[in-house]
Design a protein around this motif. Sequence first.
Motif, PDB file in Angstrom:
ATOM      1  N   VAL A  15       0.841  -1.202   0.000  1.00 45.12           N
ATOM      2  CA  VAL A  15       0.000   0.000   0.000  1.00 45.12           C
ATOM      3  C   VAL A  15       0.877   1.253   0.000  1.00 45.12           C
ATOM      4  CG1 VAL A  15      -1.689   1.312   1.351  1.00 45.12           C
ATOM      5  CG2 VAL A  15      -2.006  -1.147   0.996  1.00 45.12           C
ATOM      6  N   ALA A  16       1.966   1.223   0.760  1.00 44.94           N
ATOM      7  CA  ALA A  16       2.895   2.355   0.796  1.00 44.94           C
ATOM      8  C   ALA A  16       3.520   2.608  -0.572  1.00 44.94           C
ATOM      9  CB  ALA A  16       3.986   2.124   1.837  1.00 44.94           C
ATOM     10  N   ARG A  17       3.633   1.560  -1.375  1.00 42.70           N
ATOM     11  CA  ARG A  17       4.188   1.691  -2.733  1.00 42.70           C
ATOM     12  C   ARG A  17       3.125   2.036  -3.770  1.00 42.70           C
ATOM     13  NH1 ARG A  17       9.090  -0.459  -4.186  1.00 42.70           N
ATOM     14  NH2 ARG A  17       8.590   0.717  -6.062  1.00 42.70           N
ATOM     15  N   GLY A  18       1.893   2.232  -3.322  1.00 45.07           N
ATOM     16  CA  GLY A  18       0.839   2.672  -4.224  1.00 45.07           C
ATOM     17  C   GLY A  18      -0.055   1.581  -4.782  1.00 45.07           C
ATOM     18  N   LEU A  19       0.128   0.345  -4.365  1.00 46.10           N
ATOM     19  CA  LEU A  19      -0.743  -0.728  -4.827  1.00 46.10           C
ATOM     20  C   LEU A  19      -2.008  -0.753  -3.984  1.00 46.10           C
ATOM     21  CD1 LEU A  19       2.004  -1.622  -6.050  1.00 46.10           C
ATOM     22  CD2 LEU A  19       1.140  -3.926  -5.867  1.00 46.10           C
ATOM     23  N   GLY A  20      -3.093  -1.010  -4.610  1.00 51.94           N
ATOM     24  CA  GLY A  20      -4.309  -1.131  -3.840  1.00 51.94           C
ATOM     25  C   GLY A  20      -5.523  -0.973  -4.731  1.00 51.94           C
ATOM     26  N   LEU A  33      -3.083 -12.698   0.393  1.00 50.24           N
ATOM     27  CA  LEU A  33      -3.230 -11.339  -0.121  1.00 50.24           C
ATOM     28  C   LEU A  33      -3.561 -11.459  -1.601  1.00 50.24           C
ATOM     29  CD1 LEU A  33      -0.238  -9.111   1.080  1.00 50.24           C
ATOM     30  CD2 LEU A  33      -2.610  -9.011   1.820  1.00 50.24           C
ATOM     31  N   SER A  34      -4.620 -10.791  -2.004  1.00 50.55           N
ATOM     32  CA  SER A  34      -4.959 -10.714  -3.410  1.00 50.55           C
ATOM     33  C   SER A  34      -4.602  -9.307  -3.873  1.00 50.55           C
ATOM     34  CB  SER A  34      -6.443 -11.003  -3.611  1.00 50.55           C
ATOM     35  OG  SER A  34      -6.773 -10.912  -4.973  1.00 50.55           O
ATOM     36  N   VAL A  35      -3.556  -9.213  -4.659  1.00 50.52           N
ATOM     37  CA  VAL A  35      -3.074  -7.924  -5.128  1.00 50.52           C
ATOM     38  C   VAL A  35      -3.854  -7.510  -6.375  1.00 50.52           C
ATOM     39  CG1 VAL A  35      -1.046  -6.649  -5.919  1.00 50.52           C
ATOM     40  CG2 VAL A  35      -0.807  -8.411  -4.152  1.00 50.52           C
ATOM     41  N   ARG A  36      -4.032  -8.429  -7.283  1.00 54.72           N
ATOM     42  CA  ARG A  36      -4.859  -8.295  -8.475  1.00 54.72           C
ATOM     43  C   ARG A  36      -5.082  -9.708  -8.990  1.00 54.72           C
ATOM     44  NH1 ARG A  36      -1.463  -4.889 -12.759  1.00 54.72           N
ATOM     45  NH2 ARG A  36      -2.823  -5.774 -14.326  1.00 54.72           N
ATOM     46  N   ALA A  37      -5.886  -9.878 -10.005  1.00 61.60           N
ATOM     47  CA  ALA A  37      -6.237 -11.231 -10.455  1.00 61.60           C
ATOM     48  C   ALA A  37      -5.011 -12.093 -10.751  1.00 61.60           C
ATOM     49  CB  ALA A  37      -7.139 -11.159 -11.682  1.00 61.60           C
ATOM     50  N   LEU A  68      10.128  -9.214  -1.198  1.00 57.96           N
ATOM     51  CA  LEU A  68       8.912  -9.722  -1.821  1.00 57.96           C
ATOM     52  C   LEU A  68       8.039  -8.571  -2.308  1.00 57.96           C
ATOM     53  CD1 LEU A  68       7.269 -12.176  -2.595  1.00 57.96           C
ATOM     54  CD2 LEU A  68       6.262 -12.144  -0.307  1.00 57.96           C
ATOM     55  N   ALA A  69       7.938  -7.518  -1.526  1.00 55.51           N
ATOM     56  CA  ALA A  69       7.161  -6.344  -1.939  1.00 55.51           C
ATOM     57  C   ALA A  69       7.724  -5.775  -3.242  1.00 55.51           C
ATOM     58  CB  ALA A  69       7.160  -5.287  -0.838  1.00 55.51           C
ATOM     59  N   GLU A  70       9.034  -5.715  -3.365  1.00 54.24           N
ATOM     60  CA  GLU A  70       9.652  -5.198  -4.591  1.00 54.24           C
ATOM     61  C   GLU A  70       9.331  -6.084  -5.793  1.00 54.24           C
ATOM     62  OE1 GLU A  70      11.128  -2.274  -5.101  1.00 54.24           O
ATOM     63  OE2 GLU A  70      10.594  -1.850  -3.017  1.00 54.24           O
ATOM     64  N   LEU A  71       9.369  -7.399  -5.609  1.00 54.55           N
ATOM     65  CA  LEU A  71       9.012  -8.313  -6.699  1.00 54.55           C
ATOM     66  C   LEU A  71       7.575  -8.091  -7.148  1.00 54.55           C
ATOM     67  CD1 LEU A  71      10.512 -11.733  -5.510  1.00 54.55           C
ATOM     68  CD2 LEU A  71      11.174 -10.427  -7.531  1.00 54.55           C
ATOM     69  N   ILE A  72       6.676  -7.915  -6.187  1.00 56.03           N
ATOM     70  CA  ILE A  72       5.263  -7.716  -6.504  1.00 56.03           C
ATOM     71  C   ILE A  72       5.060  -6.393  -7.224  1.00 56.03           C
ATOM     72  CG2 ILE A  72       2.982  -7.368  -5.477  1.00 56.03           C
ATOM     73  CD1 ILE A  72       3.899  -9.405  -3.279  1.00 56.03           C
ATOM     74  N   VAL A  73       5.701  -5.344  -6.767  1.00 53.11           N
ATOM     75  CA  VAL A  73       5.575  -4.029  -7.416  1.00 53.11           C
ATOM     76  C   VAL A  73       6.068  -4.109  -8.858  1.00 53.11           C
ATOM     77  CG1 VAL A  73       6.462  -1.659  -7.424  1.00 53.11           C
ATOM     78  CG2 VAL A  73       5.628  -2.683  -5.289  1.00 53.11           C
ATOM     79  N   ARG A  74       7.215  -4.749  -9.072  1.00 55.39           N
ATOM     80  CA  ARG A  74       7.751  -4.886 -10.443  1.00 55.39           C
ATOM     81  C   ARG A  74       6.804  -5.692 -11.333  1.00 55.39           C
ATOM     82  NH1 ARG A  74      12.699  -5.378  -7.829  1.00 55.39           N
ATOM     83  NH2 ARG A  74      12.761  -7.625  -8.080  1.00 55.39           N
ATOM     84  N   CYS A  75       6.277  -6.784 -10.799  1.00 53.27           N
ATOM     85  CA  CYS A  75       5.346  -7.608 -11.571  1.00 53.27           C
ATOM     86  C   CYS A  75       4.096  -6.806 -11.918  1.00 53.27           C
ATOM     87  CB  CYS A  75       4.978  -8.866 -10.784  1.00 53.27           C
ATOM     88  SG  CYS A  75       3.831  -9.943 -11.673  1.00 53.27           S
ATOM     89  N   ASN A  76       3.577  -6.052 -10.962  1.00 53.24           N
ATOM     90  CA  ASN A  76       2.398  -5.232 -11.208  1.00 53.24           C
ATOM     91  C   ASN A  76       2.677  -4.194 -12.298  1.00 53.24           C
ATOM     92  OD1 ASN A  76      -0.377  -4.463 -10.274  1.00 53.24           O
ATOM     93  ND2 ASN A  76       0.678  -2.515  -9.934  1.00 53.24           N
TER      94      ASN A  76
END
Length: 84
Positions: A15-20, A33-37, A68-76
């Motif tokens: 959330v701090a990185r802008g995902l949500g 956690l469901s970040v997106r589909a 892990l947060a960085e991996l998720i942000v990059r993937c998003n």
Amino acid sequence: MDVGYALRKLQAALVARGLGPVHRSEGWNMGVLSVRAEITVWARPHGFHLTTPSVGTTRHPLVEITELAELIVRCNEDLDAAGR
């Protein structure tokens, strides 16, 4: 490390990185956690399990929240760019 605590810390980092919105569910010493589909994270006592379309499912220690947060942000970001 406590599974619920680790999952909540990961959610806060995303959330701090802008995902949500990031949807969290916890129970019986595990959570999701469901970040997106296309991006889902399961947390269990033996680690996080990250599922992404490009790699499949990978396992990460509960203490690697920042990595892990960085991996998720990059993937998003990659998914957003591919959708343009």
